[in-house]
Design a protein around this motif. Sequence first.
Motif, PDB file in Angstrom:
ATOM      1  N   VAL A  44      -5.791   5.514  -2.488  1.00 17.47           N
ATOM      2  CA  VAL A  44      -6.512   4.238  -2.591  1.00 17.47           C
ATOM      3  C   VAL A  44      -6.043   3.475  -3.819  1.00 17.47           C
ATOM      4  N   TRP A  45      -5.978   4.155  -4.949  1.00 14.65           N
ATOM      5  CA  TRP A  45      -5.581   3.493  -6.188  1.00 14.65           C
ATOM      6  C   TRP A  45      -4.112   3.087  -6.157  1.00 14.65           C
ATOM      7  N   VAL A  46      -3.283   3.916  -5.519  1.00 12.04           N
ATOM      8  CA  VAL A  46      -1.869   3.560  -5.383  1.00 12.04           C
ATOM      9  C   VAL A  46      -1.720   2.285  -4.562  1.00 12.04           C
ATOM     10  N   HIS A  47      -2.508   2.175  -3.504  1.00 13.21           N
ATOM     11  CA  HIS A  47      -2.417   0.994  -2.646  1.00 13.21           C
ATOM     12  C   HIS A  47      -2.986  -0.248  -3.331  1.00 13.21           C
ATOM     13  N   VAL A  48      -3.972  -0.062  -4.207  1.00 11.10           N
ATOM     14  CA  VAL A  48      -4.479  -1.199  -4.981  1.00 11.10           C
ATOM     15  C   VAL A  48      -3.392  -1.740  -5.899  1.00 11.10           C
ATOM     16  N   VAL A  49      -2.684  -0.826  -6.573  1.00  9.87           N
ATOM     17  CA  VAL A  49      -1.580  -1.247  -7.440  1.00  9.87           C
ATOM     18  C   VAL A  49      -0.487  -1.907  -6.610  1.00  9.87           C
ATOM     19  N   LEU A  50      -0.179  -1.331  -5.458  1.00  7.13           N
ATOM     20  CA  LEU A  50       0.851  -1.890  -4.587  1.00  7.13           C
ATOM     21  C   LEU A  50       0.455  -3.281  -4.096  1.00  7.13           C
ATOM     22  N   HIS A  51      -0.833  -3.469  -3.825  1.00  6.32           N
ATOM     23  CA  HIS A  51      -1.328  -4.776  -3.376  1.00  6.32           C
ATOM     24  C   HIS A  51      -1.061  -5.857  -4.431  1.00  6.32           C
ATOM     25  N   GLU A  52      -1.400  -5.563  -5.668  1.00  7.09           N
ATOM     26  CA  GLU A  52      -1.184  -6.549  -6.735  1.00  7.09           C
ATOM     27  C   GLU A  52       0.311  -6.742  -7.008  1.00  7.09           C
ATOM     28  N   CYS A  53       1.085  -5.684  -6.872  1.00  8.99           N
ATOM     29  CA  CYS A  53       2.534  -5.830  -7.040  1.00  8.99           C
ATOM     30  C   CYS A  53       3.108  -6.736  -5.958  1.00  8.99           C
ATOM     31  N   GLY A  54       2.531  -6.674  -4.739  1.00 14.38           N
ATOM     32  CA  GLY A  54       2.962  -7.580  -3.679  1.00 14.38           C
ATOM     33  C   GLY A  54       2.715  -9.025  -4.045  1.00 14.38           C
ATOM     34  N   HIS A  55       1.536  -9.303  -4.621  1.00 14.37           N
ATOM     35  CA  HIS A  55       1.258 -10.667  -5.085  1.00 14.37           C
ATOM     36  C   HIS A  55       2.225 -11.076  -6.201  1.00 14.37           C
ATOM     37  N   LEU A  56       2.491 -10.156  -7.115  1.00 13.75           N
ATOM     38  CA  LEU A  56       3.350 -10.470  -8.254  1.00 13.75           C
ATOM     39  C   LEU A  56       4.786 -10.767  -7.804  1.00 13.75           C
TER      40      LEU A  56
END
Length: 389
Positions: A44-56
Motif C-alpha cells: 500500500v505504501w509503495v503504491h502511494v509513493v508510486l502514485h505521487e511519483c507518477g504525478h511528479l
Amino acid sequence: MISSRRRLVAASVLLALEAVAFALFITESVTGAIAAVGLTCLSVWVHVVLHECGHLVAAKLLRLPVIAVRIAPFTGWRNEVAVRPAPSASALPLRMALFYLGGPMANLCAATGLAAAGASTSTPLTRLALLGAALVAALLGVLNLIPGTSPRSDGRNLLRWLSAPTATRAGLRAAYYQEEISRTLRAINRPLGDPARDGEDPRAALAAFQQRWSTGRAQSAADFIAEAERLAALARADTTDPVAAAAIGQALTVQFGLWYLYAAVVNGAPVERREVLEISELAQIAFHVQPHLMSARVAMSLAHLLNHRPEQARSLLVDIRPGVDPPDLCGVAFLLRAVAECHLGNHADADALVRAAGGGYPQLTKVVAAIRAADPAPPLFAVAPMAAT
C-alpha cells in the motif's frame, strides 16, 4: 461515541484478519498466509509513493512548475505533488488533465505488471502476494479517478479541467489573486498586543477572521459575510480601542476592496453603491486614526478608487517608500496608484509605476493592464458620496 479514526483502525484490523483467513485457505500455511498479507499491506505504501511519483514525472514532462512534493506515507501527512501553472499557459486544460492522470495511471500500470508476474509464477505464496499487491494498486488507481468531494481529488480535478476548462482557468487565476490579497493583509497586519480570550475582543475576532480567510475554512459565503459584518460593527463601536478599530477597518477595506476591483475588471460585475459606502466608512476609520501609516493610506486610496476619485487616491500614494515600508505593501501601493493614473489618462506614468512595482503581484498587475488597455478607462463602480479626506 466512537471516533472516525477508531472506526478506521477497527475496520483495517478486521479486513486484515479476513485477508489472513483467505490467504490461509489458499496457501494452507499460517506463516505463509501472514507473510502474504504483510507483503500486500506493505505494498500500500509503495503504491502511494508510486502514485505521487507518477504525478511528479507527468509534471516534469509537461513542464508544469512544481512548488511542493510531499511523499511521506509513514508519517500520516497528506501526500501530494503541487504545481503552479500560469493561468494563461498554452494548452493548460490538456496538460492539467494529463497531470492528474499521471498518479492513477502509474498505479494501474503497476497493477498490470504485478498481475502478469503473479500469473506466471507457480509458487502459491508468491502468486498470492503479487496478486494482492496488484489488487491494491488497481484499487488505488481506480479510487483516485472517482470524482470525490475533496478539492484535491484527482478525479474531481480531472473532470473540472475536461468539462469546464474556461471556468477552471478563471478559478485558478482568482485563487492566485486571493494569494496576493493574503500577502497584502500580512503586510498591513501589525501587532495589537495579546488578544483577550473573549470572542468579542476585536483583536481576537480579527485574527480569527483572517485565519479563516487565508486557509479557506469559512463554512459558507453567507457565514463569511456575516462575520465580516460583525467585525465592521466592532470597528464602529465606541467601546472599541481606536487602534484595533483602525486595524479592522484597513483589513476589511483591503480585503474586500481588492476583490471588488477584480470582480469589476475581470468579471464585469461592479460593486453596488451600498458596498462602496461601507468600504469608504471603514477606510476612514483606519485613516483618521493612523494617517501616517502606509497601510492606512493604501486602504484610503483604494476606497477613493472605488468611489471614482482617482485624484485623491493618487495624492495619498505620491510618497511610497520602498526602502522603509514592507515590499508587498509598496507593490500594491504602486499598482493602485497606476490604476489612478490610468483613470486620469496618464498612461506613461501608469506604465512606470507598474515597472516600479516589479513582478511580485502578477494578477493585480494584469488587472491594471486591463484598465490601461481600455481608452478611456471604463467606469468601475457607482459613484457614492464620501467626505473629503
